[in-house]
Design a protein around this motif. Sequence first.
Motif, mmCIF file in Angstrom:
data_model
loop_
_atom_site.group_PDB
_atom_site.id
_atom_site.type_symbol
_atom_site.label_atom_id
_atom_site.label_comp_id
_atom_site.label_asym_id
_atom_site.label_seq_id
_atom_site.Cartn_x
_atom_site.Cartn_y
_atom_site.Cartn_z
ATOM 1 N N MET A 1 -14.616 75.776 69.370
ATOM 2 C CA MET A 1 -14.079 74.587 70.048
ATOM 3 C C MET A 1 -13.641 74.953 71.474
ATOM 4 S SD MET A 1 -10.883 72.147 68.967
ATOM 5 C CE MET A 1 -11.775 71.529 67.544
ATOM 6 N N VAL A 2 -13.932 74.065 72.415
ATOM 7 C CA VAL A 2 -13.575 74.300 73.811
ATOM 8 C C VAL A 2 -12.074 74.058 73.990
ATOM 9 C CG1 VAL A 2 -13.949 73.578 76.192
ATOM 10 C CG2 VAL A 2 -15.861 73.589 74.568
ATOM 11 N N ARG A 3 -11.389 75.001 74.618
ATOM 12 C CA ARG A 3 -9.963 74.829 74.909
ATOM 13 C C ARG A 3 -9.763 73.623 75.815
ATOM 14 N NH1 ARG A 3 -6.676 78.658 77.546
ATOM 15 N NH2 ARG A 3 -8.342 78.712 79.079
ATOM 16 N N GLU A 4 -8.671 72.895 75.606
ATOM 17 C CA GLU A 4 -8.435 71.704 76.412
ATOM 18 C C GLU A 4 -8.279 72.035 77.889
ATOM 19 O OE1 GLU A 4 -8.397 67.806 77.219
ATOM 20 O OE2 GLU A 4 -8.970 68.872 75.405
ATOM 21 N N ALA A 5 -7.674 73.183 78.202
ATOM 22 C CA ALA A 5 -7.549 73.574 79.609
ATOM 23 C C ALA A 5 -8.919 73.782 80.231
ATOM 24 C CB ALA A 5 -6.716 74.850 79.720
ATOM 25 N N ASP A 6 -9.833 74.395 79.490
ATOM 26 C CA ASP A 6 -11.195 74.597 80.003
ATOM 27 C C ASP A 6 -11.925 73.270 80.145
ATOM 28 O OD1 ASP A 6 -11.028 77.376 80.171
ATOM 29 O OD2 ASP A 6 -11.556 77.626 78.065
ATOM 30 N N ARG A 7 -11.690 72.369 79.212
ATOM 31 C CA ARG A 7 -12.328 71.050 79.271
ATOM 32 C C ARG A 7 -11.899 70.280 80.523
ATOM 33 N NH1 ARG A 7 -11.052 66.182 76.613
ATOM 34 N NH2 ARG A 7 -12.873 64.926 76.050
ATOM 35 N N LYS A 8 -10.641 70.389 80.876
ATOM 36 C CA LYS A 8 -10.142 69.727 82.084
ATOM 37 C C LYS A 8 -10.772 70.325 83.339
ATOM 38 C CE LYS A 8 -5.772 69.358 82.769
ATOM 39 N NZ LYS A 8 -4.296 69.537 82.663
ATOM 40 N N VAL A 9 -10.823 71.649 83.413
ATOM 41 C CA VAL A 9 -11.447 72.292 84.568
ATOM 42 C C VAL A 9 -12.897 71.859 84.679
ATOM 43 C CG1 VAL A 9 -12.160 74.494 85.564
ATOM 44 C CG2 VAL A 9 -9.901 74.281 84.534
ATOM 45 N N THR A 10 -13.600 71.812 83.548
ATOM 46 C CA THR A 10 -14.992 71.374 83.555
ATOM 47 C C THR A 10 -15.118 69.956 84.078
ATOM 48 O OG1 THR A 10 -15.570 72.803 81.686
ATOM 49 C CG2 THR A 10 -17.006 70.922 82.100
ATOM 50 N N ALA A 11 -14.206 69.081 83.662
ATOM 51 C CA ALA A 11 -14.266 67.694 84.120
ATOM 52 C C ALA A 11 -14.116 67.602 85.634
ATOM 53 C CB ALA A 11 -13.181 66.873 83.422
ATOM 54 N N TYR A 12 -13.141 68.297 86.189
ATOM 55 C CA TYR A 12 -12.979 68.275 87.646
ATOM 56 C C TYR A 12 -14.190 68.894 88.342
ATOM 57 C CZ TYR A 12 -8.246 66.460 87.764
ATOM 58 O OH TYR A 12 -7.150 65.631 87.674
ATOM 59 N N HIS A 13 -14.705 69.972 87.779
ATOM 60 C CA HIS A 13 -15.859 70.646 88.368
ATOM 61 C C HIS A 13 -17.052 69.698 88.434
ATOM 62 C CE1 HIS A 13 -18.141 74.462 89.141
ATOM 63 N NE2 HIS A 13 -19.136 73.692 88.731
ATOM 64 N N GLU A 14 -17.355 69.030 87.330
ATOM 65 C CA GLU A 14 -18.529 68.167 87.292
ATOM 66 C C GLU A 14 -18.331 66.887 88.108
ATOM 67 O OE1 GLU A 14 -21.150 69.443 86.294
ATOM 68 O OE2 GLU A 14 -20.260 71.146 85.268
ATOM 69 N N VAL A 15 -17.125 66.367 88.136
ATOM 70 C CA VAL A 15 -16.855 65.202 88.984
ATOM 71 C C VAL A 15 -16.987 65.580 90.458
ATOM 72 C CG1 VAL A 15 -15.079 63.551 89.724
ATOM 73 C CG2 VAL A 15 -15.481 63.959 87.287
ATOM 74 N N GLY A 16 -16.624 66.824 90.803
ATOM 75 C CA GLY A 16 -16.845 67.282 92.176
ATOM 76 C C GLY A 16 -18.316 67.249 92.544
ATOM 77 N N HIS A 17 -19.166 67.787 91.669
ATOM 78 C CA HIS A 17 -20.612 67.709 91.909
ATOM 79 C C HIS A 17 -21.054 66.259 92.083
ATOM 80 C CE1 HIS A 17 -21.577 71.882 91.259
ATOM 81 N NE2 HIS A 17 -21.232 71.890 89.991
ATOM 82 N N ALA A 18 -20.587 65.402 91.168
ATOM 83 C CA ALA A 18 -21.030 64.010 91.171
ATOM 84 C C ALA A 18 -20.583 63.270 92.426
ATOM 85 C CB ALA A 18 -20.501 63.306 89.918
ATOM 86 N N LEU A 19 -19.350 63.525 92.868
ATOM 87 C CA LEU A 19 -18.845 62.867 94.065
ATOM 88 C C LEU A 19 -19.723 63.195 95.270
ATOM 89 C CD1 LEU A 19 -16.319 61.219 95.186
ATOM 90 C CD2 LEU A 19 -15.501 63.445 95.967
ATOM 91 N N ALA A 20 -20.050 64.481 95.427
ATOM 92 C CA ALA A 20 -20.897 64.880 96.549
ATOM 93 C C ALA A 20 -22.292 64.276 96.427
ATOM 94 C CB ALA A 20 -20.976 66.407 96.616
ATOM 95 N N ALA A 21 -22.838 64.282 95.213
ATOM 96 C CA ALA A 21 -24.174 63.719 95.021
ATOM 97 C C ALA A 21 -24.200 62.231 95.352
ATOM 98 C CB ALA A 21 -24.621 63.940 93.573
ATOM 99 N N GLN A 22 -23.122 61.544 95.067
ATOM 100 C CA GLN A 22 -23.092 60.096 95.271
ATOM 101 C C GLN A 22 -22.821 59.710 96.721
ATOM 102 O OE1 GLN A 22 -23.970 58.749 92.556
ATOM 103 N NE2 GLN A 22 -23.705 56.550 92.792
#
Length: 209
Positions: A1-22
């Motif tokens: 299971m993914v740790r919740e702290a890691d899940r949060k970092v992943t969310a910010y990381h991927e939203v960063g990619h998405a923001l730039a792409a958009q």
Amino acid sequence: MVREADRKVTAYHEVGHALAAQLLPHANRVAKLTVVPRGRAAGFMMPDADDRLHVTRPALEDMIAVALAGRAAEEVVYGEITTGAQNDFQQATNIARRMVTEWGMSDRIGKVALASDQGSYLGGGPQMQPMSEATAQEVDEEVLALIDAAYGRVLSLIREHLNGVHEIVRVLLRRETLSGEEFSTLLAGGQLEEVPAVSLGKVPLPGLT
């Protein structure tokens, strides 16, 4: 299971990619965004398919920026960085180096090819041509300059839209996956229909109360 702290970092990381792409003018828009692990990836941002036959320098610079935007989001939100951007750095560096050594897009070195596919062993990718130590240093400096410029752009972009980033991360953690259309709606300040939270529950986010 993914740790919740890691899940949060992943969310910010991927939203960063998405923001730039958009938002970057020459980037491919977002097709899908998820924090559901797949293979070794804790999440991913899938851009729209790219059917361009010819890619311009501004488009390549935006590709570098999108690749670096996940790391930039981590830095802005957490004030520190993680090891999760390894592949992003490899991608960004590869594009920048090919711009300088293969595609004649160097202002300092000129319109010359310093790498070639001819004679590469078992198709192992472009092989660097013999060059002087001074030229090799110029290549490294220009690659670094391209990456630094792109990183500066996405840092500014994420800081400008940070409130929106926090809100999109909140929704992404609740839904786990967003379509490109849903991401666009949230980025524009719109709302999505409420859905039950995932089993990990609601998570407090940096900067939010």
